[in-house]
Design an enzyme around this catalytic site. Structure first.
Site, mmCIF file in Angstrom:
data_model
loop_
_atom_site.group_PDB
_atom_site.id
_atom_site.type_symbol
_atom_site.label_atom_id
_atom_site.label_comp_id
_atom_site.label_asym_id
_atom_site.label_seq_id
_atom_site.Cartn_x
_atom_site.Cartn_y
_atom_site.Cartn_z
ATOM 1 N N SER A 8 0.950 -1.092 -0.168
ATOM 2 C CA SER A 8 0.013 -0.042 0.046
ATOM 3 C C SER A 8 0.844 1.262 -0.019
ATOM 4 O O SER A 8 1.914 1.184 0.426
ATOM 5 C CB SER A 8 -1.084 -0.041 1.412
ATOM 6 N N TYR B 116 -0.816 -0.585 10.759
ATOM 7 C CA TYR B 116 -0.989 -1.141 9.221
ATOM 8 C C TYR B 116 0.096 -0.734 8.235
ATOM 9 O O TYR B 116 0.845 -1.360 7.569
ATOM 10 C CB TYR B 116 -2.441 -0.731 8.644
HETATM 11 N N1 LIG Z 1 -8.751 -1.433 -0.992
HETATM 12 C C1 LIG Z 1 -7.874 -0.482 -0.940
HETATM 13 O O1 LIG Z 1 -8.026 0.720 -0.972
HETATM 14 C C2 LIG Z 1 -6.603 -0.894 -0.628
HETATM 15 C C3 LIG Z 1 -5.517 0.116 -0.947
HETATM 16 C C4 LIG Z 1 -4.257 -0.212 -0.661
HETATM 17 C C5 LIG Z 1 -3.889 -1.595 -0.469
HETATM 18 N N2 LIG Z 1 -4.730 -2.446 -0.169
HETATM 19 C C6 LIG Z 1 -4.246 -3.927 -0.171
HETATM 20 O O2 LIG Z 1 -5.044 -4.828 -0.830
HETATM 21 C C7 LIG Z 1 -5.224 -6.100 -0.315
HETATM 22 C C8 LIG Z 1 -6.600 -6.538 -0.264
HETATM 23 O O3 LIG Z 1 -7.342 -5.574 0.278
HETATM 24 P P1 LIG Z 1 -8.841 -5.168 -0.057
HETATM 25 O O4 LIG Z 1 -9.229 -3.862 -0.180
HETATM 26 O O5 LIG Z 1 -9.465 -6.172 -0.986
HETATM 27 O O6 LIG Z 1 -9.606 -5.720 1.500
HETATM 28 P P2 LIG Z 1 -10.873 -6.640 1.801
HETATM 29 O O7 LIG Z 1 -11.917 -6.408 0.873
HETATM 30 O O8 LIG Z 1 -11.085 -6.203 3.347
HETATM 31 O O9 LIG Z 1 -10.371 -8.022 1.725
HETATM 32 C C9 LIG Z 1 -9.374 -8.554 2.374
HETATM 33 C C10 LIG Z 1 -9.187 -10.146 1.826
HETATM 34 O O10 LIG Z 1 -8.157 -10.605 2.795
HETATM 35 C C11 LIG Z 1 -8.744 -11.648 3.553
HETATM 36 N N3 LIG Z 1 -8.136 -12.112 4.637
HETATM 37 C C12 LIG Z 1 -8.146 -11.067 5.805
HETATM 38 N N4 LIG Z 1 -7.542 -11.772 6.844
HETATM 39 C C13 LIG Z 1 -7.194 -12.859 6.593
HETATM 40 C C14 LIG Z 1 -6.713 -14.022 7.141
HETATM 41 N N5 LIG Z 1 -6.307 -14.043 8.466
HETATM 42 N N6 LIG Z 1 -6.520 -15.007 6.554
HETATM 43 C C15 LIG Z 1 -6.727 -15.384 5.225
HETATM 44 N N7 LIG Z 1 -7.421 -14.183 4.474
HETATM 45 C C16 LIG Z 1 -7.613 -13.203 5.132
HETATM 46 C C17 LIG Z 1 -10.269 -11.515 3.422
HETATM 47 O O11 LIG Z 1 -10.956 -12.789 3.259
HETATM 48 P P3 LIG Z 1 -11.634 -13.360 4.681
HETATM 49 O O12 LIG Z 1 -12.300 -12.343 5.492
HETATM 50 O O13 LIG Z 1 -12.510 -14.407 4.254
HETATM 51 O O14 LIG Z 1 -10.499 -14.325 5.412
HETATM 52 C C18 LIG Z 1 -10.224 -10.972 2.108
HETATM 53 O O15 LIG Z 1 -10.634 -11.880 0.959
HETATM 54 C C19 LIG Z 1 -4.775 -5.905 1.191
HETATM 55 O O16 LIG Z 1 -3.467 -6.473 1.357
HETATM 56 C C20 LIG Z 1 -4.882 -4.505 1.277
HETATM 57 O O17 LIG Z 1 -4.067 -3.940 2.400
HETATM 58 C C21 LIG Z 1 -6.301 -2.314 -0.282
#
Ligand SMILES: NC(=O)c1ccc[n+]([C@@H]2O[C@H](COP(=O)([O-])OP(=O)(O)OC[C@H]3O[C@@H](n4cnc5c(N)ncnc54)[C@H](OP(=O)(O)O)[C@@H]3O)[C@@H](O)[C@H]2O)c1
Length: 294
Positions: free
Chosen positions: A142, A155
């Site tokens: 990120s 984070y």
């Molecule tokens: N969305 C943004 O704005 C953004 C920006 C910068 C970076 N990111 C990065 O992108 C990645 C995806 O984020 P997202 O926005 O798609 O978040 P999200 O919608 O909250 O999804 C998170 C994913 O991670 C899984 N997860 C969480 N804890 C877990 C665990 N202990 N074991 C296995 N799986 C786990 C969740 O599945 P379950 O709940 O089923 O386990 C879900 O599939 C992350 O690394 C985040 O830091 C996102």
């Protein structure tokens, strides 16, 4: 250049959010996707969509915080899908807090999910990749790992660690046929953790689409890119990079910019409004609609 067609890919965090968009792109590239996350229901729902697109999908529910059990997960994946060619470490969580309000358990949960589990699963998979002279690891970090973000400090620390660990491993892997990339998205629209809280993000910070992030993952594989910043457009991406360069020399100047454009206020509101990062019920429905899973 990593060829994706016919390859076996582990995608963590595959049950929702950005993982769905990354999975769809991998399916278009004709990879076999091993989706890993805690929710079996979420994985199977995404799997149905991927199979409807003609893709190959295997759901393996697993909590990445169980780092000591990751060797069992890797053995299971090798048995059902064969050797792993590509690992996409996408699972991640964030917890907004005034730093002194974090519990030890919350800090451990963020650092273990976002950093320690990534290092451990990579440590377990790398020997086979090196032996087979083929492999690519993509870490989803990120921009919060490039410049500290107030009220989301744990984070930030986990993502900064992920970026620098990737940087170090890339140098260790130089001269081998195994590659590693790190993707640093800024705010993302439609799905995922940015919009989970329903609090609008500062316009001036830029907001990219999940499709843009997923496309960046595929490009990083095909072009073996070291580090990729993803933002709204090329101008905001260049500005973001410039901010990080200036921040290396004048960190307090960039503190002021973050304060002026509203990043600090946004996270302060998130820390005040939320007791945890669990998705609000109305957001679940909205996100399922946005990913076509409803
Ligand atoms: N969305 C943004 O704005 C953004 C920006 C910068 C970076 N990111 C990065 O992108 C990645 C995806 O984020 P997202 O926005 O798609 O978040 P999200 O919608 O909250 O999804 C998170 C994913 O991670 C899984 N997860 C969480 N804890 C877990 C665990 N202990 N074991 C296995 N799986 C786990 C969740 O599945 P379950 O709940 O089923 O386990 C879900 O599939 C992350 O690394 C985040 O830091 C996102």
């Amino acid at each position: 250049m990593t060829i994706i067609k016919g390859k076996t890919v582990i995608l963590t965090g595959a049950s929702r959010g950005l993982g769905v968009y990354i999975a769809r792109n991998l399916a278009k590239e004709q990879a076999t996707i091993v989706g890993v996350s805690r929710s079996k229901l979420g994985l199977d729902r995404v799997g149905e969509q991927i199979k409807a697109l003609g893709g190959k999908w295997i759901s393996i529910p697993f909590d990445m915080k169980n780092v000591a059990e990751l060797s069992t997960l890797v053995t299971q994946i090798n048995e059902v899908a064969g050797p792993v060619d590509i690992l996409i470490n996408n699972a991640g969580i964030e917890i907004y807090r005034n730093f002194v309000d974090y519990s030890l358990e919350e800090m451990q949960s963020v650092v273990t999910t976002n950093l320690l589990s990534v290092m451990e699963i990579t440590r377990l998979l790398l020997p086979i990749m090196l032996k087979r002279c083929s492999g690519h690891i993509v870490n989803i970090a990120s921009v919060a790992g490039k410049k500290g973000v107030a009220y989301n400090s744990v984070y930030s620390a986990s993502k900064a660690g992920l970026i620098l660990w990737t940087d170090a491993i890339r140098q260790e892997l130089a001269g081998t046929d195994v590659n590693i990339s790190v993707i640093c998205p800024g705010y993302v629209s439609k799905v995922g953790m940015t919009i989970n809280t329903s609090i609008p993000v500062p316009q001036l910070a830029g907001i990219s689409t999940p499709t843009k992030v997923a496309n960046a993952v595929i490009k990083s594989l095909k072009q073996n890119q070291a580090e990729v910043i993803v933002n709204q457009n090329q101008v905001t991406e260049s500005l973001t990079k410039l901010i990080f360069v200036i921040g290396q020399i004048y960190p307090e100047f960039i503190d002021t910019i973050y304060r002026l454009i509203g990043v600090v206020k946004l996270n302060q509101r998130r820390a005040e409004n939320l007791n945890s990062i669990e998705i609000l019920p109305n957001q679940i429905k909205k996100q399922l609609n946005n990913t076509g899973l409803a």
